[in-house]
Design a protein around this motif. Structure first.
Motif, PDB file in Angstrom:
ATOM      1  N   TYR A 142       5.490   2.078   0.857  1.00 49.99           N
ATOM      2  CA  TYR A 142       5.182   2.659  -0.584  1.00 49.99           C
ATOM      3  C   TYR A 142       3.992   3.708  -0.400  1.00 49.99           C
ATOM      4  O   TYR A 142       2.845   3.015   0.126  1.00 49.99           O
ATOM      5  CB  TYR A 142       5.205   1.846  -1.510  1.00 49.99           C
ATOM      6  N   GLY A 201      13.339  -1.248 -10.087  1.00 51.17           N
ATOM      7  CA  GLY A 201      12.759  -0.022 -10.092  1.00 51.17           C
ATOM      8  C   GLY A 201      11.936   0.252 -11.258  1.00 51.17           C
ATOM      9  O   GLY A 201      11.686   1.621 -11.641  1.00 51.17           O
ATOM     10  N   ARG A 235       8.997   6.110  -1.275  1.00 48.14           N
ATOM     11  CA  ARG A 235       9.269   4.704  -0.540  1.00 48.14           C
ATOM     12  C   ARG A 235      10.104   4.995   0.775  1.00 48.14           C
ATOM     13  O   ARG A 235      11.165   5.964   0.904  1.00 48.14           O
ATOM     14  CB  ARG A 235      10.463   3.930  -1.319  1.00 48.14           C
ATOM     15  N   VAL A 273      10.797   7.245  -5.941  1.00 49.34           N
ATOM     16  CA  VAL A 273      11.167   6.279  -6.836  1.00 49.34           C
ATOM     17  C   VAL A 273      10.616   6.444  -8.102  1.00 49.34           C
ATOM     18  O   VAL A 273       9.828   7.352  -8.305  1.00 49.34           O
ATOM     19  CB  VAL A 273      11.139   4.886  -6.325  1.00 49.34           C
ATOM     20  N   SER A 274      10.581   5.536  -9.189  1.00 48.63           N
ATOM     21  CA  SER A 274      10.244   5.655 -10.450  1.00 48.63           C
ATOM     22  C   SER A 274       8.407   5.843 -10.198  1.00 48.63           C
ATOM     23  O   SER A 274       7.659   4.974  -9.508  1.00 48.63           O
ATOM     24  CB  SER A 274      10.449   4.542 -11.237  1.00 48.63           C
ATOM     25  N   ASN A 283      12.188   8.550   0.265  1.00 44.62           N
ATOM     26  CA  ASN A 283      12.720   8.934  -1.144  1.00 44.62           C
ATOM     27  C   ASN A 283      11.932   8.840  -2.263  1.00 44.62           C
ATOM     28  O   ASN A 283      11.270   7.758  -2.498  1.00 44.62           O
ATOM     29  CB  ASN A 283      14.245   8.412  -1.276  1.00 44.62           C
TER      30      ASN A 283
END
Length: 472
Positions: free
Chosen positions: A185, A258, A201, A212-213, A210
């Motif tokens: 991350y 997530g 991530r 993420v939150s 990609n």
């Protein structure tokens, strides 16, 4: 990443083969029939459930070649099903992931397999595409230019003075790096002089990045740690109209849902005890490290006024009580610090280690924390480090041993392993089913030296930024 294996093509004999060859834990439930019903079997004459268990024993270094066998093999190798089976069989492998920064502020990731002694290049981190942030606040950035030497804001400042849009070229300046649940991350950081909430991530199964939150608060130079399978983020700085402001807040990310959740803010109790309001305004509290140890998060802290740092111990977060308490005095006062007050540490087989670079310019020593005596104790054997670099070393723990990553006088990146392991940590638990491999050595030190170089690669002028371990 492919579907979970279907049993529809061979219902009559799958149960017998599975029961005869593997434990019930390796049986699979069907969650995606569409792929497997329209694809040939992975290995002729074998049910795909058995083939997956065979592929799960294949070392990861050979997965690239396995993908070239067929489309079905490629889908299987990139499926989460294969990696769930690897966990159940105990065939997962620990790889070292190393982040470096070039002269042009470009971040490059490398993966190192300690069994085959091979390096692989990861896909580049994604280009940022965010709205323009404020371009002012130079004084605030300069004031914090030594908060962390990993990705220095000072570099961006020097570039900015020469190029009007230089900060546009440093999208991950001050980002934090963490690893949980088999993924890397990259969190927050500065872009165009504004702190970000974004989180990216890297999934080694599909070999791609990609988004993420995002975090709830924009932050840079924060600290990360993993506890109970969740990724914690504390402190750092954000930017407001008055410049850069240190943060006491904390939050936690659950990789399975997530979702980010709020964690009580660090009290910074030592900062509240300053004798005058002037000092309280002048000295800003910051988190200078973070580690997971004995089921809790330990965060060493400092009071900062550029260019000075004053160590003030630290605080400990207990997930059971969801509260912070003051760090033991001996731990906080004796925690070794490197450049700019940053305190690196690593836990190996339940023992907490830190590197003390203060002995000489060309060597350092490892310290281990004794929680019973609340003291740091020096372990024999100097570590050769080249202290000319801004980031001369990193610490990592994998294969049950302590490792130091550093650069030699010829700018080669070296991965050094503690050789006499019985002087460092207790023996691994015999209850573990994990297969422990012996790592072949490239260079052996003398009998009096506990360190050996297990791998090296050309580093050039690149700086060491961060390292993480993924067990996949």
């Amino acid at each position: 990443m492919g579907g979970v294996l279907s049993r529809s093509n061979h219902k009559s004999n799958v149960g017998e083969l599975i029961e005869g060859s593997q434990s019930a834990a390796c049986k699979r439930q069907r969650t995606s029939d569409s792929f497997w019903e329209h694809s040939p079997r992975l290995i002729p004459s074998l049910p795909d459930e058995i083939s997956i268990q065979i592929l799960a024993r294949l070392p990861r270094i050979h997965h690239l070649s396995a993908k070239l066998v067929s489309r079905s093999w490629k889908a299987a190798v990139m499926s989460s099903e294969l990696y769930r089976c690897r966990k159940e069989l105990g065939t997962t492998e620990e790889w070292l992931y190393l982040l470096t920064k070039t002269d042009g502020d470009k971040l490059l990731w490398y993966a190192f397999d300690p069994i085959s002694i091979k390096w692989q290049r990861l896909p580049p981190m994604p280009a940022m595409a965010v709205n323009d942030g404020p371009k002012s606040g130079l004084s605030g950035l300069r004031a914090w230019n030594v908060v962390d030497s990993s990705i220095r804001i000072a570099d961006a400042i020097r570039g900015w003075l020469g190029r009007k849009n230089a900060l546009d070229q440093v999208p991950f300046c001050g980002c934090a790096i963490g690893a949980v649940d088999g993924c890397l991350y990259a969190l927050g950081g500065f872009f165009r002089a504004a702190a970000m909430t974004s989180v990216w991530r890297y999934d080694p199964i599909v070999n791609s990045w990609n988004e993420v939150s995002p975090m709830s608060i924009a932050r840079a130079y924060c600290k990360t740690g993993v506890l109970n399978g969740k990724l914690y983020v504390v402190g750092g700085v954000t930017r407001d109209r008055g410049g850069l402001t240190p943060l006491q807040s904390a939050e936690v990310f659950d990789p399975h849902t997530g979702v980010w959740s709020e964690v009580p803010s660090m009290p910074f109790s030592k900062a509240q005890m300053l004798p005058t309001a002037f000092l309280a305004d002048l000295l800003k509290p910051i988190a200078t490290g973070m580690t997971s140890y004995q089921g809790k998060l330990y965060v060493p802290q400092s009071l900062y006024c550029w260019p000075f740092f004053v160590d003030v111990g630290g605080e400990v977060y207990d997930p059971e009580t969801n509260a912070w308490v003051e760090m033991p005095i001996g731990m906080g006062d004796g925690w070794p610090a490197r450049q700019a007050g940053t305190k690196l540490s690593v836990t190996v087989e339940g023992e907490l280690y830190a590197l003390d670079p203060s002995t000489t310019l060309d060597s350092a020593r490892i310290k281990v924390y004794d929680h019973q005596d609340d003291s740091w104790k020096v372990i024999e054997g100097d570590i050769p480090i080249n202290d000319d670099s801004e980031s001369p070393y990193l610490l990592a723990g994998f294969l049950g041993k302590l490792h130091v990553i550093t650069k030699d006088a010829n700018h080669n990146i070296m991965v050094m392993q503690a050789d006499r392991q019985n002087h460092l940590v207790p023996s691994p638990s015999t209850s573990s089913n994990k297969i422990v491999h012996e790592v072949p050595e490239l260079v052996l030190g003398s009998e009096a030296n506990m360190w050996r170089v297990i791998a090296s690669r050309s580093g050039g002028s690149a700086e060491l930024v961060s390292c993480q371990i993924l067990d996949v």
